[in-house]
Enzyme design. Structure first.
Site, PDB file in Angstrom:
ATOM      1  N   ASP A 133      14.976  18.488  57.404  1.00 45.66           N
ATOM      2  CA  ASP A 133      14.816  19.028  56.054  1.00 45.66           C
ATOM      3  C   ASP A 133      13.423  18.700  55.537  1.00 45.66           C
ATOM      4  O   ASP A 133      12.890  17.625  55.820  1.00 45.66           O
ATOM      5  CB  ASP A 133      15.836  18.418  55.094  1.00 45.66           C
ATOM      6  CG  ASP A 133      17.220  19.034  55.210  1.00 45.66           C
ATOM      7  OD1 ASP A 133      17.531  19.614  56.276  1.00 45.66           O
ATOM      8  OD2 ASP A 133      17.997  18.908  54.247  1.00 45.66           O
ATOM      9  N   CYS A 177      18.298  22.714  47.612  1.00 45.11           N
ATOM     10  CA  CYS A 177      19.291  21.903  46.896  1.00 45.11           C
ATOM     11  C   CYS A 177      18.619  20.714  46.225  1.00 45.11           C
ATOM     12  O   CYS A 177      17.557  20.252  46.669  1.00 45.11           O
ATOM     13  CB  CYS A 177      20.354  21.365  47.861  1.00 45.11           C
ATOM     14  SG  CYS A 177      21.305  22.625  48.729  1.00 45.11           S
ATOM     15  N   TYR A 230      30.570  17.302  61.303  1.00 47.25           N
ATOM     16  CA  TYR A 230      29.513  16.291  61.243  1.00 47.25           C
ATOM     17  C   TYR A 230      29.721  15.248  60.150  1.00 47.25           C
ATOM     18  O   TYR A 230      28.933  14.305  60.043  1.00 47.25           O
ATOM     19  CB  TYR A 230      28.152  16.971  61.037  1.00 47.25           C
ATOM     20  CG  TYR A 230      28.073  17.827  59.789  1.00 47.25           C
ATOM     21  CD1 TYR A 230      27.731  17.268  58.564  1.00 47.25           C
ATOM     22  CD2 TYR A 230      28.371  19.178  59.830  1.00 47.25           C
ATOM     23  CE1 TYR A 230      27.680  18.033  57.415  1.00 47.25           C
ATOM     24  CE2 TYR A 230      28.317  19.957  58.695  1.00 47.25           C
ATOM     25  CZ  TYR A 230      27.968  19.383  57.496  1.00 47.25           C
ATOM     26  OH  TYR A 230      27.931  20.157  56.358  1.00 47.25           O
ATOM     27  N   ASN A 275      21.732  26.346  36.482  1.00 47.37           N
ATOM     28  CA  ASN A 275      20.444  26.828  35.971  1.00 47.37           C
ATOM     29  C   ASN A 275      20.141  26.086  34.682  1.00 47.37           C
ATOM     30  O   ASN A 275      21.076  25.764  33.919  1.00 47.37           O
ATOM     31  CB  ASN A 275      20.487  28.324  35.625  1.00 47.37           C
ATOM     32  CG  ASN A 275      20.539  29.230  36.833  1.00 47.37           C
ATOM     33  OD1 ASN A 275      20.171  28.846  37.935  1.00 47.37           O
ATOM     34  ND2 ASN A 275      21.015  30.451  36.624  1.00 47.37           N
ATOM     35  N   HIS A 325      21.567  28.704  40.214  1.00 51.92           N
ATOM     36  CA  HIS A 325      20.871  28.931  41.476  1.00 51.92           C
ATOM     37  C   HIS A 325      20.270  27.679  42.107  1.00 51.92           C
ATOM     38  O   HIS A 325      19.669  27.772  43.174  1.00 51.92           O
ATOM     39  CB  HIS A 325      19.771  29.980  41.269  1.00 51.92           C
ATOM     40  CG  HIS A 325      20.305  31.341  40.959  1.00 51.92           C
ATOM     41  ND1 HIS A 325      20.633  31.719  39.675  1.00 51.92           N
ATOM     42  CD2 HIS A 325      20.584  32.399  41.759  1.00 51.92           C
ATOM     43  CE1 HIS A 325      21.080  32.968  39.690  1.00 51.92           C
ATOM     44  NE2 HIS A 325      21.056  33.404  40.932  1.00 51.92           N
ATOM     45  N   GLU A 338      16.735  22.823  54.417  1.00 52.21           N
ATOM     46  CA  GLU A 338      16.776  22.826  55.874  1.00 52.21           C
ATOM     47  C   GLU A 338      15.685  23.713  56.450  1.00 52.21           C
ATOM     48  O   GLU A 338      15.430  24.805  55.949  1.00 52.21           O
ATOM     49  CB  GLU A 338      18.133  23.331  56.387  1.00 52.21           C
ATOM     50  CG  GLU A 338      19.334  22.560  55.864  1.00 52.21           C
ATOM     51  CD  GLU A 338      19.943  23.202  54.623  1.00 52.21           C
ATOM     52  OE1 GLU A 338      21.092  22.864  54.285  1.00 52.21           O
ATOM     53  OE2 GLU A 338      19.252  24.041  53.985  1.00 52.21           O
TER      54      GLU A 338
END
Length: 225
Positions: A35, A60, A92, A103, A150, A188
């Site tokens: 990341d 994120c 995982y 938002n 978002h 990512e």
């Protein structure tokens, strides 16, 4: 920890302290992903664009467990009642760290680079205030932020990297070591050719080419747990 590993860690901490990004590879037997990670209070619209274009994953924002608890942000699976949220069966990990997507209320659609940078910056300011002891709870949070939105908020494990070693906790541990607010942005890195996670060798090459520190999750855990 070897001298070379310690040097990588020192460079990563110094970059974060200066408000610059770091690449973190978690573990080959976990997600196996790298990341790009930013201190949230340093993210500008150009940084959101970089994550969209150079990384390609989901942008994120991770908050510490203490901050999320103070403002009443749940784990998303606990807040929803639809049958699809019941059993994640993650290969995982034991659970997802996703909380509410939000938002800031002063944004328009919330998806533009400017809007997402605004939401990220305001979340970082909120996290810094909560950590400093400012009285700020769910009602104050709702007055500033709306959901759905978002920017996907992630909630760190209560014990940080002692409890869980995802990018959420690794990034937050790096922020704490660098003296930054308990809020980090993670995205990512994906491979344009295969569509899979960017291989570590390619991530290291990106880091070298762009002068961005690269660190292994195992090195962060060893040094900061």
């Amino acid at each position: 920890m070897s001298r070379k590993q310690a040097g990588r860690l020192d460079r990563a901490v110094a970059a974060f302290r200066a408000g610059e990004p770091v690449l973190i590879h978690d573990f080959a037997d976990r997600e196996g992903e790298t990341d790009i990670v930013y201190p949230a209070d340093a993210v500008a619209p150009a940084d959101v664009a970089r994550m969209r274009n150079d990384a390609g994953g989901l942008v994120c924002l991770a908050l510490s467990d203490a901050v999320a608890e103070a403002v009443g942000l749940p784990f998303l699976e606990d807040a929803l009642s639809h049958p699809a949220t019941g059993d994640h069966d993650l290969a995982y990990d034991d659970r997802s760290s996703f909380s509410l997507p939000v938002n800031h209320r002063d944004t328009f659609t919330g998806i533009t680079d400017e809007d997402r940078a605004r939401t990220i910056g305001e979340l970082a300011s909120m996290a810094d205030a909560v950590e400093a002891g400012v009285e700020y709870g769910p009602d104050e949070f709702a007055a500033e932020f709306r959901s759905p939105g978002h920017v996907h908020v992630l909630r760190g494990a209560p014990g940080g990297i002692a409890d869980r070693v995802g990018h959420t906790e690794l990034g937050l541990a790096l922020a704490a070591e660098a003296g930054r607010p308990p809020a980090v942005v993670v995205c990512e890195m994906l491979d344009d050719g295969s569509g899979a996670a960017l291989p570590p060798d390619a991530a290291r090459e990106y880091a070298r080419r762009h002068d961005v520190p690269y660190v292994e999750g195992s090195e962060l855990v060893e040094a900061l747990r």
